[in-house]
Design an enzyme around this catalytic site. Structure first.
Site, PDB file in Angstrom:
ATOM      1  N   ASN A 153      65.446  -4.328  41.072  1.00 20.46           N
ATOM      2  CA  ASN A 153      65.523  -2.979  40.499  1.00 20.46           C
ATOM      3  C   ASN A 153      64.366  -2.575  39.581  1.00 20.46           C
ATOM      4  O   ASN A 153      64.017  -1.406  39.521  1.00 20.46           O
ATOM      5  CB  ASN A 153      66.888  -2.736  39.843  1.00 20.46           C
ATOM      6  CG  ASN A 153      67.166  -3.644  38.680  1.00 20.46           C
ATOM      7  OD1 ASN A 153      66.555  -4.697  38.543  1.00 20.46           O
ATOM      8  ND2 ASN A 153      68.095  -3.242  37.842  1.00 20.46           N
ATOM      9  N   GLY A 229      69.608 -11.052  37.545  1.00 25.24           N
ATOM     10  CA  GLY A 229      70.256 -10.661  38.787  1.00 25.24           C
ATOM     11  C   GLY A 229      71.758 -10.564  38.608  1.00 25.24           C
ATOM     12  O   GLY A 229      72.256 -10.341  37.501  1.00 25.24           O
ATOM     13  N   SER A 230      72.470 -10.751  39.710  1.00 21.89           N
ATOM     14  CA  SER A 230      73.915 -10.512  39.699  1.00 21.89           C
ATOM     15  C   SER A 230      74.694 -11.675  39.089  1.00 21.89           C
ATOM     16  O   SER A 230      74.210 -12.808  39.041  1.00 21.89           O
ATOM     17  CB  SER A 230      74.387 -10.291  41.137  1.00 21.89           C
ATOM     18  OG  SER A 230      74.128 -11.457  41.889  1.00 21.89           O
ATOM     19  N   GLU A 249      70.126 -13.208  32.784  1.00 26.44           N
ATOM     20  CA  GLU A 249      70.260 -11.778  32.458  1.00 26.44           C
ATOM     21  C   GLU A 249      71.026 -11.145  33.612  1.00 26.44           C
ATOM     22  O   GLU A 249      70.464 -10.913  34.675  1.00 26.44           O
ATOM     23  CB  GLU A 249      68.876 -11.129  32.309  1.00 26.44           C
ATOM     24  CG  GLU A 249      68.003 -11.742  31.230  1.00 26.44           C
ATOM     25  CD  GLU A 249      68.471 -11.421  29.822  1.00 26.44           C
ATOM     26  OE1 GLU A 249      69.244 -10.458  29.641  1.00 26.44           O
ATOM     27  OE2 GLU A 249      68.084 -12.148  28.892  1.00 26.44           O
ATOM     28  N   LEU A 250      72.331 -10.905  33.391  1.00 24.58           N
ATOM     29  CA  LEU A 250      73.196 -10.501  34.505  1.00 24.58           C
ATOM     30  C   LEU A 250      73.638  -9.038  34.383  1.00 24.58           C
ATOM     31  O   LEU A 250      73.044  -8.272  33.646  1.00 24.58           O
ATOM     32  CB  LEU A 250      74.392 -11.459  34.569  1.00 24.58           C
ATOM     33  CG  LEU A 250      74.025 -12.960  34.516  1.00 24.58           C
ATOM     34  CD1 LEU A 250      75.264 -13.825  34.540  1.00 24.58           C
ATOM     35  CD2 LEU A 250      73.085 -13.343  35.647  1.00 24.58           C
ATOM     36  N   CYS A 283      70.800  -2.240  35.086  1.00 25.73           N
ATOM     37  CA  CYS A 283      71.856  -3.123  34.553  1.00 25.73           C
ATOM     38  C   CYS A 283      72.584  -2.495  33.369  1.00 25.73           C
ATOM     39  O   CYS A 283      73.730  -2.858  33.091  1.00 25.73           O
ATOM     40  CB  CYS A 283      71.272  -4.475  34.183  1.00 25.73           C
ATOM     41  SG  CYS A 283      69.778  -4.333  33.218  1.00 25.73           S
ATOM     42  N   GLU A 377      80.843  -3.985  38.274  1.00 21.87           N
ATOM     43  CA  GLU A 377      79.560  -3.289  38.117  1.00 21.87           C
ATOM     44  C   GLU A 377      79.319  -2.386  39.326  1.00 21.87           C
ATOM     45  O   GLU A 377      79.313  -2.860  40.464  1.00 21.87           O
ATOM     46  CB  GLU A 377      78.433  -4.317  38.002  1.00 21.87           C
ATOM     47  CG  GLU A 377      77.077  -3.670  37.807  1.00 21.87           C
ATOM     48  CD  GLU A 377      75.941  -4.677  37.731  1.00 21.87           C
ATOM     49  OE1 GLU A 377      75.950  -5.661  38.495  1.00 21.87           O
ATOM     50  OE2 GLU A 377      75.027  -4.453  36.926  1.00 21.87           O
TER      51      GLU A 377
HETATM   52  P1  NAP Z   1      70.782 -10.660  43.115  1.00 17.55           P
HETATM   53  O1  NAP Z   1      71.285 -10.368  44.457  1.00 17.55           O
HETATM   54  O2  NAP Z   1      71.574 -11.563  42.235  1.00 17.55           O
HETATM   55  O3  NAP Z   1      69.302 -11.252  43.321  1.00 17.55           O
HETATM   56  C1  NAP Z   1      68.490 -11.577  42.235  1.00 17.55           C
HETATM   57  C2  NAP Z   1      67.492 -12.644  42.652  1.00 17.55           C
HETATM   58  O4  NAP Z   1      68.203 -13.857  42.941  1.00 17.55           O
HETATM   59  C3  NAP Z   1      66.733 -12.301  43.931  1.00 17.55           C
HETATM   60  O5  NAP Z   1      65.414 -12.792  43.839  1.00 17.55           O
HETATM   61  C4  NAP Z   1      67.516 -13.058  44.987  1.00 17.55           C
HETATM   62  O6  NAP Z   1      66.777 -13.341  46.153  1.00 17.55           O
HETATM   63  C5  NAP Z   1      67.830 -14.329  44.227  1.00 17.55           C
HETATM   64  N1  NAP Z   1      68.917 -15.137  44.798  1.00 17.55           N
HETATM   65  C6  NAP Z   1      69.912 -14.738  45.636  1.00 17.55           C
HETATM   66  N2  NAP Z   1      70.715 -15.793  45.929  1.00 17.55           N
HETATM   67  C7  NAP Z   1      70.203 -16.867  45.261  1.00 17.55           C
HETATM   68  C8  NAP Z   1      70.574 -18.236  45.153  1.00 17.55           C
HETATM   69  N3  NAP Z   1      71.655 -18.712  45.775  1.00 17.55           N
HETATM   70  N4  NAP Z   1      69.830 -19.059  44.375  1.00 17.55           N
HETATM   71  C9  NAP Z   1      68.758 -18.590  43.716  1.00 17.55           C
HETATM   72  N5  NAP Z   1      68.337 -17.289  43.786  1.00 17.55           N
HETATM   73  C10 NAP Z   1      69.062 -16.448  44.538  1.00 17.55           C
HETATM   74  O7  NAP Z   1      70.524  -9.335  42.271  1.00 17.55           O
HETATM   75  P2  NAP Z   1      69.837  -7.989  42.717  1.00 17.55           P
HETATM   76  O8  NAP Z   1      70.741  -7.288  43.672  1.00 17.55           O
HETATM   77  O9  NAP Z   1      68.422  -8.222  43.117  1.00 17.55           O
HETATM   78  O10 NAP Z   1      69.798  -7.210  41.327  1.00 17.55           O
HETATM   79  C11 NAP Z   1      70.882  -6.508  40.835  1.00 17.55           C
HETATM   80  C12 NAP Z   1      71.601  -7.288  39.759  1.00 17.55           C
HETATM   81  O11 NAP Z   1      70.702  -7.654  38.731  1.00 17.55           O
HETATM   82  C13 NAP Z   1      72.663  -6.435  39.084  1.00 17.55           C
HETATM   83  O12 NAP Z   1      73.821  -7.198  38.891  1.00 17.55           O
HETATM   84  C14 NAP Z   1      72.018  -6.085  37.750  1.00 17.55           C
HETATM   85  O13 NAP Z   1      72.922  -5.774  36.730  1.00 17.55           O
HETATM   86  C15 NAP Z   1      71.247  -7.318  37.466  1.00 17.55           C
HETATM   87  N6  NAP Z   1      70.193  -7.043  36.490  1.00 17.55           N
HETATM   88  C16 NAP Z   1      70.332  -7.501  35.216  1.00 17.55           C
HETATM   89  C17 NAP Z   1      69.353  -7.214  34.275  1.00 17.55           C
HETATM   90  C18 NAP Z   1      69.450  -7.729  32.877  1.00 17.55           C
HETATM   91  O14 NAP Z   1      68.427  -7.765  32.207  1.00 17.55           O
HETATM   92  N7  NAP Z   1      70.615  -8.126  32.406  1.00 17.55           N
HETATM   93  C19 NAP Z   1      68.250  -6.452  34.637  1.00 17.55           C
HETATM   94  C20 NAP Z   1      68.154  -5.995  35.949  1.00 17.55           C
HETATM   95  C21 NAP Z   1      69.131  -6.299  36.874  1.00 17.55           C
HETATM   96  P3  NAP Z   1      66.964 -12.416  47.478  1.00 17.55           P
HETATM   97  O15 NAP Z   1      66.492 -11.071  47.104  1.00 17.55           O
HETATM   98  O16 NAP Z   1      66.102 -13.070  48.466  1.00 17.55           O
HETATM   99  O17 NAP Z   1      68.413 -12.453  47.825  1.00 17.55           O
END
Ligand code: NAP
Length: 475
Positions: A153, A229-230, A249-250, A283, A377
């Site tokens: 994002n 990420g998530s 950071e979720l 997020c 979320e």
């Molecule tokens: P995501 O699906 O969790 O992916 C995040 C990263 O993790 C991607 O690089 C993804 O790779 C990787 N990943 C996926 N499965 C994995 C595994 N089993 N082991 C290690 N890495 C893995 O999240 P997203 O959809 O990109 O982002 C949205 C989420 O991020 C939302 O929940 C949002 O709230 C959160 N977020 C939090 C913050 C904060 O600062 N708190 C800021 C921004 C976003 P792939 O893309 O190849 O699957």
């Protein structure tokens, strides 16, 4: 001709054995061809990052700072090109994309400053009976190899929040960006290469997190995993990382309380902006609004009026406010959540309709707390508005969440503002502003299922160092 990109390992730009086509979330057009890194590539990157540690640690703070400053300058010089990358890989509307690049520049500038500020402290050893004649001080040392995994994002700025502090502190990094947003990470690597970062200090591996993430997360030479990420993936990483340090950071379902204000129209505009910026894929997006009963009508009328002015469409167009969600399946899920809330008695005040990956900005009122749109979320352009009579009840509503990243409170009462700061269970309480507010040097991170650790350059730099104590016996 399709743009073909390469991964970045040990200072080399490499092709992969296999590759994939990166498609625009908005048009479905192929934007670029990317290599898939193998597990062996990731192992080689970790090995290279370990070997480069000595070179990185040997740089003076001024040299580390200068590299980060140069990267900030390269973002300034290539501003529009970087903004356009975002419109292509994650369909961020151009206005918002430019905003992200401005923040990315600031993030690297803060990191450049932080590189010069890493200090320890002297310890009053003789304050203890056994400490007479001893002189103690602490210093901060780099951890070594850092594994960084980033989401789609804010692919430039959230990479900056990993690389900036890691290099400010003298670490080396293996970065795995989201597979939908590798172009921004590779552009960043080009800038670091041009800025003179030692070879091997940064590696960018490309591929599905589920395929190559584990190698980074479980490798003994990776000393810290910094993940944004998530929740689902964060929990998986935490379970596999064992005793390795991790910063997570979720997600969140951020709330704002509107108790009292002198300017409801400006509050409504901030709520619309906080809820619908980048189609809610932020997020700290405003997802839950709790408004005092008597302000409900005025607030919703003003928000509905503001929403009418939002333009949906092509992210590359100057006037677009809202574009496609990252994948059509996310839009389908969000649409289902709206229907579920309606079935449970909620009222859709505007939006609710989906065309492919685009969901109209949606405002829903009177949502029961059991509905997905309240307790999970959304990460979509949806905001719910519920009313309350009693301020304590509003705080309880905000806290009735598995998440705790940031919350906002609008009030003209100083007592209520302090009560919110004391009682709301989040990493940051923002008074007279929406929870979507963030500048990049402030401490940022969550409690509960929103994660562990803090970003914000100074705080992340601390997490990416080890405190070392030195004691001199002077007698
Ligand atoms: P995501 O699906 O969790 O992916 C995040 C990263 O993790 C991607 O690089 C993804 O790779 C990787 N990943 C996926 N499965 C994995 C595994 N089993 N082991 C290690 N890495 C893995 O999240 P997203 O959809 O990109 O982002 C949205 C989420 O991020 C939302 O929940 C949002 O709230 C959160 N977020 C939090 C913050 C904060 O600062 N708190 C800021 C921004 C976003 P792939 O893309 O190849 O699957």
């Amino acid at each position: 001709m399709t743009l073909t990109k390469k991964m970045f390992i040990n200072g080399e730009w490499r092709e992969g054995k296999t590759s994939y086509e990166l498609k625009s979330p908005y048009s479905g057009e192929v934007v670029a061809k990317l290599p898939f890194s193998t597990k062996e590539d990731v192992l080689e990157a970790i090995e290279g990052a370990k070997s480069a540690q000595k070179k990185m640690k040997a740089l003076t703070s001024l040299e580390r700072s200068t590299i980060l400053e140069k990267v900030a300058n390269l973002f300034e010089e290539n501003f529009e090109e970087c903004a356009l990358i975002l419109t292509k890989e994650n369909a961020k509307p151009l206005k918002a994309a430019r905003g992200e690049i401005l923040r990315t520049i600031e993030t690297y500038k803060f990191a450049a400053e932080e590189a010069k500020k890493l200090t320890g402290e002297t310890i009053p050893m003789d304050a203890a009976k056994g400490g007479k004649g001893k002189f103690g001080f602490t210093k901060r040392e780099p951890l070594g190899v850092i594994g960084a995994i980033t989401p789609f994002n804010f692919p430039f700025n959230l990479v900056a929040h990993k690389l900036g502090p890691a290099f400010a502190a003298g670490n080396t990094v293996v970065l795995k960006p989201a597979s939908q947003t590798p172009l921004s990470a590779l552009k960043t690597a080009e800038f670091f290469e041009q800025a003179g970062l030692p070879i091997g200090a940064l590696h960018v591996v490309i591929g599905k997190g589920g395929d190559i993430g584990d190698v980074l997360v479980t490798h003994p030479d990776v000393k810290l995993i910094t993940f944004t990420g998530s929740l689902e993936v964060g929990l998986d990483i935490k379970a596999k990382a064992g005793l390795k340090k991790s910063t997570l950071e979720l997600g969140s379902n951020s709330a704002v309380i509107i108790d009292n204000t002198d300017d409801i129209e400006s509050v409504a505009r901030r709520c619309v902006d906080g809820a619908f910026a980048f189609a809610g894929q932020v997020c700290i997006s405003v997802q839950r609004i709790f408004v005092k009963n008597e302000l409900f009508k005025e607030l919703t009328e003003a928000m509905l009026e503001t929403v009418k002015g939002l333009k949906t469409g092509d992210p590359a167009e100057e006037s677009t406010d809202i574009s496609a969600l990252i994948q059509e399946k996310e839009a389908v899920r969000a649409e289902e959540w709206i229907k579920e809330a309606q079935n449970k008695g909620a009222e859709v005040l505007c939006g609710g309709k989906r065309t492919g990956s685009i969901l109209e900005p949606t405002i829903i009122a009177n949502v029961p707390s059991s509905a997905s749109i309240s307790c999970n979320e959304a990460f979509a352009p949806i905001v719910m508005i519920n009313t309350y009579d009693d301020y304590d009840e509003a705080i309880r509503n905000v806290n009735d969440s598995q998440y705790g990243l940031q919350a906002g409170v609008y009030t003209t009462s100083i007592e209520k503002a302090f009560q919110a700061v004391d009682q709301i269970e989040v990493g940051g309480v923002i008074i007279n502003e929406v929870p979507a507010f963030r500048v990049d040097q402030m401490p940022y991170g969550g409690v509960k299922n929103s994660g562990t650790g803090r970003e914000g350059i100074k705080y992340a730099t601390e997490e990416m160092t080890e405190l070392k104590l030195a004691v001199f016996n002077l007698v």
